[in-house]
Design an enzyme around this catalytic site. Structure first.
Site, PDB file in Angstrom:
ATOM      1  N   GLY A 178       0.821  -1.195   0.000  1.00  0.00           N
ATOM      2  CA  GLY A 178       0.000   0.000   0.000  1.00  0.00           C
ATOM      3  C   GLY A 178       0.857   1.248   0.000  1.00  0.00           C
ATOM      4  O   GLY A 178       2.087   1.172   0.039  1.00  0.00           O
ATOM      5  N   THR A 214      -1.157  -3.124   7.910  1.00  0.00           N
ATOM      6  CA  THR A 214      -0.750  -2.365   6.720  1.00  0.00           C
ATOM      7  C   THR A 214      -1.511  -1.045   6.693  1.00  0.00           C
ATOM      8  O   THR A 214      -0.934   0.019   6.429  1.00  0.00           O
ATOM      9  CB  THR A 214      -1.048  -3.182   5.444  1.00  0.00           C
ATOM     10  OG1 THR A 214      -0.310  -4.405   5.504  1.00  0.00           O
ATOM     11  CG2 THR A 214      -0.659  -2.410   4.197  1.00  0.00           C
ATOM     12  N   GLU A 218      -0.103   2.752   7.004  1.00  0.00           N
ATOM     13  CA  GLU A 218      -0.317   3.767   5.962  1.00  0.00           C
ATOM     14  C   GLU A 218      -1.087   4.973   6.505  1.00  0.00           C
ATOM     15  O   GLU A 218      -0.822   6.108   6.115  1.00  0.00           O
ATOM     16  CB  GLU A 218      -1.037   3.157   4.755  1.00  0.00           C
ATOM     17  CG  GLU A 218      -0.245   2.076   4.020  1.00  0.00           C
ATOM     18  CD  GLU A 218       1.117   2.525   3.525  1.00  0.00           C
ATOM     19  OE1 GLU A 218       1.347   3.739   3.341  1.00  0.00           O
ATOM     20  OE2 GLU A 218       1.982   1.645   3.331  1.00  0.00           O
ATOM     21  N   TRP A 229      12.925   4.210  10.812  1.00  0.00           N
ATOM     22  CA  TRP A 229      14.362   4.347  10.556  1.00  0.00           C
ATOM     23  C   TRP A 229      14.677   5.603   9.741  1.00  0.00           C
ATOM     24  O   TRP A 229      15.816   5.839   9.347  1.00  0.00           O
ATOM     25  CB  TRP A 229      14.917   3.088   9.872  1.00  0.00           C
ATOM     26  CG  TRP A 229      14.419   2.858   8.475  1.00  0.00           C
ATOM     27  CD1 TRP A 229      15.069   3.179   7.305  1.00  0.00           C
ATOM     28  CD2 TRP A 229      13.177   2.267   8.075  1.00  0.00           C
ATOM     29  NE1 TRP A 229      14.293   2.843   6.216  1.00  0.00           N
ATOM     30  CE2 TRP A 229      13.135   2.275   6.650  1.00  0.00           C
ATOM     31  CE3 TRP A 229      12.083   1.734   8.753  1.00  0.00           C
ATOM     32  CZ2 TRP A 229      12.041   1.775   5.930  1.00  0.00           C
ATOM     33  CZ3 TRP A 229      11.002   1.233   8.021  1.00  0.00           C
ATOM     34  CH2 TRP A 229      10.997   1.264   6.643  1.00  0.00           C
ATOM     35  N   ASP A 237      13.573   9.961  12.078  1.00  0.00           N
ATOM     36  CA  ASP A 237      12.142  10.049  11.770  1.00  0.00           C
ATOM     37  C   ASP A 237      11.509  11.293  12.372  1.00  0.00           C
ATOM     38  O   ASP A 237      10.295  11.486  12.283  1.00  0.00           O
ATOM     39  CB  ASP A 237      11.401   8.779  12.221  1.00  0.00           C
ATOM     40  CG  ASP A 237      11.430   8.579  13.736  1.00  0.00           C
ATOM     41  OD1 ASP A 237      12.102   9.365  14.432  1.00  0.00           O
ATOM     42  OD2 ASP A 237      10.764   7.642  14.223  1.00  0.00           O
ATOM     43  N   THR A 242      11.455   7.536  19.588  1.00  0.00           N
ATOM     44  CA  THR A 242      11.721   6.303  18.843  1.00  0.00           C
ATOM     45  C   THR A 242      13.235   6.198  18.679  1.00  0.00           C
ATOM     46  O   THR A 242      13.865   7.142  18.213  1.00  0.00           O
ATOM     47  CB  THR A 242      11.053   6.321  17.451  1.00  0.00           C
ATOM     48  OG1 THR A 242      11.450   7.509  16.758  1.00  0.00           O
ATOM     49  CG2 THR A 242       9.541   6.303  17.563  1.00  0.00           C
ATOM     50  N   GLN A 245      17.557   3.612  14.422  1.00  0.00           N
ATOM     51  CA  GLN A 245      17.905   2.260  13.980  1.00  0.00           C
ATOM     52  C   GLN A 245      18.462   2.319  12.571  1.00  0.00           C
ATOM     53  O   GLN A 245      18.176   3.249  11.812  1.00  0.00           O
ATOM     54  CB  GLN A 245      16.722   1.297  14.132  1.00  0.00           C
ATOM     55  CG  GLN A 245      15.463   1.629  13.364  1.00  0.00           C
ATOM     56  CD  GLN A 245      14.315   0.661  13.696  1.00  0.00           C
ATOM     57  OE1 GLN A 245      13.927   0.508  14.857  1.00  0.00           O
ATOM     58  NE2 GLN A 245      13.777   0.003  12.683  1.00  0.00           N
TER      59      GLN A 245
HETATM   60 ZN    ZN Z   1       5.461   3.048   5.016  1.00  0.00          ZN
END
Ligand code: ZN
Length: 419
Positions: A178, A214, A218, A229, A237, A242, A245
């Site tokens: 998606g 998913t 999205e 990441w 990000d 967070t 990574q």
């Molecule tokens: Zn994505």
């Protein structure tokens, strides 16, 4: 022969992995559409009174699902759609049954975003609707070119993207499951596209994408979140809580999963909804992500218009503000064609004077009205002395309010917009 067999099995494994690993097209889509995905919306074309969010306000987003099918398998059931709405609500409210799987080290960061979703009950034309559109398409597959978003190219036109989250469910060719447009994009392309067999949690969903994540992922993009990441090796990000990574994770690693730029022994937050792990491996958004999401709804935020969208509320049909039944009241036992006693309010939205009229035998006189804002604080209370009443709301701030009419036994609840 042995070599051929080996080669065949290698190809099979390779192919299997390419299917069973998560890929999301949002980053590629943003690169293909730089002016579309990150463009600032010029001018304020939204007419209704804008307001900021209340601190603990639960924001409900009306959703319209456009099901585009070329085969009967792609024409997914209402139950499958509803299962996806439930998964979205569970995940964004941290009511997901697997929230307990968040490792103890990350639990303090897990958050309820206080965002909810409903299937739209009102169409853009003010007619009743289910929030689900089914449409046959002669296209056997769709790609990142947005064809599914336009009737002219075998898709279905978006509903007003300031009031509805549009989700197109179709056969999305290629590896990605998606993609989403980021906030601030071109209005008629704004929304989320999901492969039909990873949408929802029942019926035709396929492992390992059968928990609705998913769509959670999205919609996270649609609300401004980047991949965890940062789409770069040891990227950023833009979220404080967070951990950095080195890249995405597939499948389901064991905790702790260390990578080259792990800030501490807890390693990657691979169970975050914005990683690439399997559905049953994911289980949280963080407080930082919740803050970022909610910033979209603030004054001047790209999703601010949703604070005034009442498309989940069938009382907002064009026939007027009649709201005979509410969840708080007893179920209506009368036949459906019998007029139901209730209260009509007009105009709605209202500038100054609000009229209340009792209809179909409802007794308004002697009842109390309470006007509460979206965070539940009472801003006005009044005793009604007749069956038609005019109330001056000029001292009430602009925003969405709940109007309750009750005498302690009988209760009617209406939604009201003050301009
Ligand atoms: Zn994505």
């Amino acid at each position: 022969m042995k070599i051929l067999l080996l080669l065949a099995s290698f190809l099979l494994i390779f192919n299997f992995n390419s299917i069973a690993q998560r890929h999301c097209g949002s980053t590629e889509y943003a690169k293909l559409n730089p002016s579309v995905s990150y463009r600032e919306i010029s001018g304020n074309t939204f007419n209704a009174a804008a307001r900021d969010t209340f601190s603990n306000e639960v924001i409900t987003i009306p959703v319209v699902v456009h099901i585009l099918y070329n085969t009967s398998a792609q024409n997914i059931s209402d139950a499958q759609v509803r299962s996806q709405l439930k998964a979205l609500n569970d995940d964004f409210r941290r009511m997901n049954s697997d929230a307990g799987n968040t490792p103890a080290a990350f639990k303090p960061f897990a958050a309820d975003t206080r965002i909810e979703f409903c299937l739209a009950q009102v169409t853009p034309q003010g007619k009743p609707g289910s929030g689900i559109i089914r449409k046959y398409t002669n296209k056997t597959g769709f790609s990142l070119d947005d064809a599914m978003k336009f009737s002219a190219s075998g898709g279905d036109d978006a509903w007003d993207t300031k009031s509805y989250l549009n989700i197109w469910v179709c056969n999305f060719s290629g590896q990605a499951l998606g993609y989403a447009s980021f906030p601030g994009g071109q209005a008629d392309k704004d929304g989320v596209v999901i492969q039909y067999d990873v949408f929802g949690t029942t019926s035709k969903v396929r492992p390992v994408f059968n928990k609705g994540r998913t769509t959670t992922h999205e919609v996270g993009h649609w609300l401004g979140l980047k991949h965890i990441w940062g789409d770069n090796s040891c990227g950023n990000d833009g979220i404080d809580d967070t951990p950095q990574q080195s890249g995405n994770n597939y499948n389901c690693p064991s905790f702790p999963r260390m990578s080259s730029c792990s800030p501490n022994a807890n390693g990657d937050m691979f169970m975050n909804f914005m990683d690439y792990t399997n559905d049953d491996c994911m289980n949280l958004f963080t407080g930082g992500q919740a803050k970022k999401i909610r910033s979209q709804f603030a004054l001047n935020g790209k999703r601010n218009s949703f604070l005034n969208s009442v498309k989940c509320d069938s009382s907002m049909l064009e026939s007027g503000g009649v709201l005979p039944t509410q969840p708080e009241t007893k179920p209506v036992t009368a036949p459906q064609n019998k007029p139901v006693a209730g209260v009509q309010i007009y105009p709605n939205p209202v500038n100054q004077y609000l009229n209340l009229v009792a209809i179909n035998g409802f007794e308004l006189s002697g009842k109390f009205i309470t006007l509460s804002n979206a965070s539940g604080s009472v801003v006005m209370q009044k005793r009604i002395v007749s069956n038609t009443e005019k109330i001056n709301l000029s001292s009430v701030n602009a925003g969405i309010y709940i109007l309750t009419v009750t005498d302690g036994k009988d209760k009617k609840v209406l939604k009201l917009i003050k301009m």
